[in-house]
Design an enzyme around this catalytic site. Structure first.
Site, PDB file in Angstrom:
ATOM      1  N   GLU A 258     160.887  26.949 -25.040  1.00 35.77           N
ATOM      2  CA  GLU A 258     161.664  27.833 -25.913  1.00 35.77           C
ATOM      3  C   GLU A 258     162.414  28.752 -24.968  1.00 35.77           C
ATOM      4  OE1 GLU A 258     161.495  27.686 -29.224  1.00 35.77           O
ATOM      5  OE2 GLU A 258     160.007  26.088 -29.043  1.00 35.77           O
ATOM      6  N   CYS A 297     163.945  36.338 -29.257  1.00 38.30           N
ATOM      7  CA  CYS A 297     164.643  35.101 -28.897  1.00 38.30           C
ATOM      8  C   CYS A 297     165.537  34.634 -30.025  1.00 38.30           C
ATOM      9  CB  CYS A 297     163.631  34.033 -28.541  1.00 38.30           C
ATOM     10  SG  CYS A 297     162.357  33.841 -29.786  1.00 38.30           S
TER      11      CYS A 297
HETATM   12  P1  NDP Z   1     161.064  34.529 -17.395  1.00 39.18           P
HETATM   13  O1  NDP Z   1     161.507  33.139 -17.524  1.00 39.18           O
HETATM   14  O2  NDP Z   1     161.265  35.239 -16.143  1.00 39.18           O
HETATM   15  O3  NDP Z   1     159.516  34.676 -17.745  1.00 39.18           O
HETATM   16  C1  NDP Z   1     158.918  33.980 -18.789  1.00 39.18           C
HETATM   17  C2  NDP Z   1     157.499  33.627 -18.392  1.00 39.18           C
HETATM   18  O4  NDP Z   1     157.516  32.729 -17.305  1.00 39.18           O
HETATM   19  C3  NDP Z   1     156.674  34.806 -17.945  1.00 39.18           C
HETATM   20  O5  NDP Z   1     155.329  34.628 -18.364  1.00 39.18           O
HETATM   21  C4  NDP Z   1     156.780  34.734 -16.452  1.00 39.18           C
HETATM   22  O6  NDP Z   1     155.726  35.356 -15.801  1.00 39.18           O
HETATM   23  C5  NDP Z   1     156.713  33.251 -16.250  1.00 39.18           C
HETATM   24  N1  NDP Z   1     157.238  32.806 -14.977  1.00 39.18           N
HETATM   25  C6  NDP Z   1     158.319  33.251 -14.314  1.00 39.18           C
HETATM   26  N2  NDP Z   1     158.478  32.573 -13.169  1.00 39.18           N
HETATM   27  C7  NDP Z   1     157.470  31.680 -13.115  1.00 39.18           C
HETATM   28  C8  NDP Z   1     157.081  30.701 -12.176  1.00 39.18           C
HETATM   29  N3  NDP Z   1     157.782  30.477 -11.077  1.00 39.18           N
HETATM   30  N4  NDP Z   1     155.979  29.982 -12.431  1.00 39.18           N
HETATM   31  C9  NDP Z   1     155.258  30.170 -13.556  1.00 39.18           C
HETATM   32  N5  NDP Z   1     155.577  31.088 -14.462  1.00 39.18           N
HETATM   33  C10 NDP Z   1     156.681  31.837 -14.266  1.00 39.18           C
HETATM   34  O7  NDP Z   1     161.727  35.280 -18.574  1.00 39.18           O
HETATM   35  P2  NDP Z   1     161.930  36.818 -18.719  1.00 39.18           P
HETATM   36  O8  NDP Z   1     160.719  37.574 -18.461  1.00 39.18           O
HETATM   37  O9  NDP Z   1     163.176  37.163 -18.042  1.00 39.18           O
HETATM   38  O10 NDP Z   1     162.108  36.774 -20.258  1.00 39.18           O
HETATM   39  C11 NDP Z   1     163.285  37.085 -20.859  1.00 39.18           C
HETATM   40  C12 NDP Z   1     164.000  35.842 -21.283  1.00 39.18           C
HETATM   41  O11 NDP Z   1     163.189  34.955 -22.014  1.00 39.18           O
HETATM   42  C13 NDP Z   1     165.080  36.290 -22.182  1.00 39.18           C
HETATM   43  O12 NDP Z   1     166.278  36.197 -21.505  1.00 39.18           O
HETATM   44  C14 NDP Z   1     165.022  35.388 -23.357  1.00 39.18           C
HETATM   45  O13 NDP Z   1     166.191  34.667 -23.465  1.00 39.18           O
HETATM   46  C15 NDP Z   1     163.886  34.453 -23.125  1.00 39.18           C
HETATM   47  N6  NDP Z   1     163.002  34.446 -24.248  1.00 39.18           N
HETATM   48  C16 NDP Z   1     163.006  33.371 -25.054  1.00 39.18           C
HETATM   49  C17 NDP Z   1     162.190  33.322 -26.135  1.00 39.18           C
HETATM   50  C18 NDP Z   1     162.135  32.115 -27.000  1.00 39.18           C
HETATM   51  O14 NDP Z   1     161.237  31.968 -27.837  1.00 39.18           O
HETATM   52  N7  NDP Z   1     163.040  31.180 -26.866  1.00 39.18           N
HETATM   53  C19 NDP Z   1     161.317  34.425 -26.483  1.00 39.18           C
HETATM   54  C20 NDP Z   1     161.389  35.520 -25.566  1.00 39.18           C
HETATM   55  C21 NDP Z   1     162.186  35.488 -24.484  1.00 39.18           C
HETATM   56  P3  NDP Z   1     155.889  36.708 -14.947  1.00 39.18           P
HETATM   57  O15 NDP Z   1     155.933  37.806 -15.925  1.00 39.18           O
HETATM   58  O16 NDP Z   1     154.700  36.690 -14.111  1.00 39.18           O
HETATM   59  O17 NDP Z   1     157.178  36.558 -14.176  1.00 39.18           O
END
Ligand code: NDP
Length: 676
Positions: A258, A297
């Site tokens: 997502e 989202c």
């Molecule tokens: P990220 O993609 O940075 O983070 C999302 C998750 O992935 C977090 O738990 C993060 O953990 C984890 N993550 C990041 N890098 C890695 C990695 N290399 N390996 C494993 N896990 C990883 O998103 P953001 O925090 O920037 O979230 C915001 C974005 O997410 C928004 O821009 C929005 O568009 C999208 N979003 C989409 C939703 C949906 O349902 N489609 C819902 C909510 C947000 P950590 O915190 O440790 O970095």
């Protein structure tokens, strides 16, 4: 406020990382409130523990047992919800934002608990679809079934709904019988950890069913195998990084995502400012911009209106946004709290700068907002920002850049086809809404827009009061979308459970397969005994056990009596001349309902006993008409059974009614509730 050391839960124990912890600041005041890190976790061991301990324990349970477990988890969260509300304020969430997260999350578990018991059998495997006859003699058939995957579900969640985001994935996963490793986003990981802890402390989960990574995932992906699933929510960038991990490709690990999505809302061409739809549109766009500070989202990023209404829409939206109080989320007069962190604030500001190059700001300022409350200078607050472009096909960035905050762009369209094309220009979204009272507009949108959007809300005066809104994913509906939205699907009722199961096509003889899957398949031998099937308790009934009735003749008097008694004097039963001209009947025939009633008269055993109620028929087909003078007989066979409560269970009987030449007249499943 004491700094909280956010813990992980691995191999049945709470774990605090000794080093490498990152500080988490309050989004409201800026003070450090938590530290989070996962250094030292043996991720391979974690996954092995889930596969070796949690998986077998969950798979030993039936769907109904797992559903009851979900209900108990939801009850545990609800019983301690105030702790979670309290803990959520520093994330910038108002109480109504947290309601979505906490009670919406528990509600999702409740929904899965209820669906699991109503729509799934009290079984460990799930039969999918009808039996396929693969040979002429009926001794070789095919049947699809679902069984639980034998690996681990790795859930990687976004920061915006730390509890709902965790529970909406756990509901289907646990119901499917698959253990999970949950990795919340770090900035709100302290909230997810608290909700997780409540579930562990409820004591209803078998060991190994749930584990938690608070912090980075280290080398976890290196240990994934073919039976594991990754369900990711977050940015497209991270999704692509993870999806391209070599182990995902090598092991064919299921990966659903997502991702960000540039959702649109269209004000229908019929919705002029004097219609209720115009007001509904303005309210909905303003709500989606400000609930959870726009960090949803599904939020509306692009608001499309007929070209001649763009000024009216801008004025109405600006007036509504001007009433939104921003500030301390504990203050009840505040409608919008803070973004989840300072880094999010900076990120959203920079996206606005990019967008404003093609769509100038017409309401709000990214750097300045009057705040309600004290001591908020270190917080991540922002005003709602409305941008506007009058040339939406040229302003490429508005269809490509997501500002994950209280930000939306207003734009004109020229006819409904243009509106749909602009909505589709987001290249795949989670949710589209169309505020219209015109069903023709709705049909155009479905046919031309459906393929680009995971969910479409048609909002009008008739459904507005009960509408759950543009931005609310619901457990019974799919959440996900094509293309940019990640191409995944979550929830959707029982559909979501199947993402964590393997579908297998079984082939074999119906006798063997029936015994193996605990359901009587067509062509399997039936058994008759001294006891009438309706004298058997739920526990005594075996699929395949049944009764063949005697025959009875259906006379013209029977048909006329039934017609007058019920009032159903349709010509096919009562008018020989008209019926003889019918291409289907060629003369008078018995009522279908008469056939059903006579069939019941043939197979029912009347005395009080274990059959408590008849509560329905399914799959009823009238195959061949019965003419006056024909005879009919029935075969009733137990097909499957499913315990509903400790006292009673549902028995599904298959009934075939045939005529004097053994030709099939009617076929259906009859459901009875039986005492155990
Ligand atoms: P990220 O993609 O940075 O983070 C999302 C998750 O992935 C977090 O738990 C993060 O953990 C984890 N993550 C990041 N890098 C890695 C990695 N290399 N390996 C494993 N896990 C990883 O998103 P953001 O925090 O920037 O979230 C915001 C974005 O997410 C928004 O821009 C929005 O568009 C999208 N979003 C989409 C939703 C949906 O349902 N489609 C819902 C909510 C947000 P950590 O915190 O440790 O970095």
């Amino acid at each position: 406020m004491a700094v909280r050391a956010v813990q992980s839960y691995t191999e049945g124990h709470w774990y605090t990382s000794s080093g490498g912890r990152e500080a988490v600041a309050s989004a409201v005041t800026g003070e450090i409130i938590a530290e989070i890190g996962s250094d030292g976790i043996d991720f391979g061991a974690m996954l092995r523990f889930a596969r070796a301990t949690g998986g077998p324990a969950l798979r030993a349970m039936t769907f109904h047992e797992r559903a009851l477990m979900l209900k108990a988890l939801a009850q545990a969260v609800m019983a301690r919800k105030e702790e979670l509300y309290e803990l959520s304020y520093p994330s910038g969430a108002t109480r109504s934002d947290s309601w979505i997260d906490i009670e919406g999350g528990a509600g999702t578990l409740f929904a899965y608990a209820s669906k699991g018991r109503r729509e799934l059998p009290n079984e460990r495997l799930l039969i999918d679809g009808d039996t396929e006859l693969l040979g002429r003699a009926g001794t070789f058939v095919g049947q699809h079934v679902y069984t639980s995957l034998q690996g681990v579900a790795v859930h990687i969640n976004a920061f915006n709904f730390p509890i709902w985001g965790m529970l909406e994935k756990l509901g289907p996963t646990l119901l499917a019988g698959v253990p999970a490793v949950v990795k919340p986003a770090q900035s709100t990981g302290y909230i997810a950890e608290a909700a997780f802890r409540i579930m562990i402390e409820s004591g209803v989960l078998p060991a190994g069913a749930l584990q938690l990574v608070s912090g980075k995932t280290g080398d976890l992906f290196d240990h994934l195998t073919a039976q594991d699933v990754v369900a990711f929510t977050g940015s497209a960038r991270t999704a692509m990084l993870l999806q391209n991990h070599p182990v995902i490709a090598r092991e064919s690990v299921r990966f659903t995502a997502e991702r960000d999505s540039l959702n649109a809302s269209i004000l229908g061409p019929d919705a002029t400012p004097d219609t209720p739809e115009f007001d509904l549109f303005v309210k909905e766009v303003a709500k989606e911009m400000t609930v959870k500070a726009g960090q949803k989202c599904t939020a509306i990023r692009r608001a499309l209106v007929p070209a001649n209404l763009i000024n009216a829409a801008q004025e109405a939206l600006s007036a509504r946004l001007a009433k939104i109080k921003v500030g301390d989320p504990r203050d009840e007069s505040v409608r919008m709290g803070a973004l989840a962190s300072r880094s999010q604030l900076l990120d959203v500001r920079s996206r606005i700068t990019e967008l404003a190059k093609v769509a100038p700001i017409v309401f709000g300022s990214p750097d300045d907002v009057p705040l309600t409350g004290e001591g908020l200078s270190g917080g991540a607050f922002m005003s709602p920002i409305l941008l506007r472009t009058d040339t939406p096909w040229k302003a490429t960035a508005i269809h490509e850049v997501e500002a994950f905050g209280p930000v939306s762009t207003l734009m004109p369209y020229d006819g409904i086809d243009d509106a749909i094309a602009l909505a589709n220009r987001g290249m795949g979204s989670l949710a589209l809404s169309v505020v219209t009272h015109d069903p023709d507009v709705a049909r155009d949108v479905i046919l031309t827009g459906g393929a680009w959007h995971g969910r479409i809300l048609f909002l009008d005066r008739d459904c507005a009061k009960e509408s759950t809104g543009h931005g609310s994913p619901l457990p019974v509906l799919i959440h996900g979308g094509p293309g940019r939205a990640g191409g995944g699907e979550e929830m959707g009722g029982i559909r979501g459970v199947k993402h964590y199961m393997q579908r297998t096509a079984l082939q074999g003889g119906p006798a063997l397969l029936s015994k193996a899957v605990h359901q009587q398949l067509p062509g399997a031998p039936t058994a008759e005994g001294d006891r009438h099937p309706f004298r058997l308790t739920f526990g005594e009934i075996e699929p395949g056990y049944g009764i063949r009735t005697a025959a009875r003749t259906v006379t013209l008097e029977d048909i006329e009596h039934f017609a007058h008694f019920t009032g159903d004097t349709f010509y096919a039963h009562m008018d020989e001349e008209a019926a003889s001209k019918s291409p289907i009947f060629g003369g008078r025939v018995a009522h279908g309902y008469l056939i059903l009633s006579f069939a019941a008269g043939l197979f029912v055993d009347p005395a009080p006993g274990p059959v408590l109620a008849n509560y329905g028929l399914e799959g009823l087909r009238f195959v061949k008409p019965l003419k006056p003078g024909d005879s009919m007989k029935a075969v009733l066979t137990a097909k499957s059974k499913s315990l509903k409560t400790p006292e009673m269970g549902e028995v599904r009987w298959h009934v075939d009614v045939s005529n004097q030449d053994d030709e099939l007249v009617a076929t259906y499943d009859l459901l009875t509730m039986n005492a155990v």
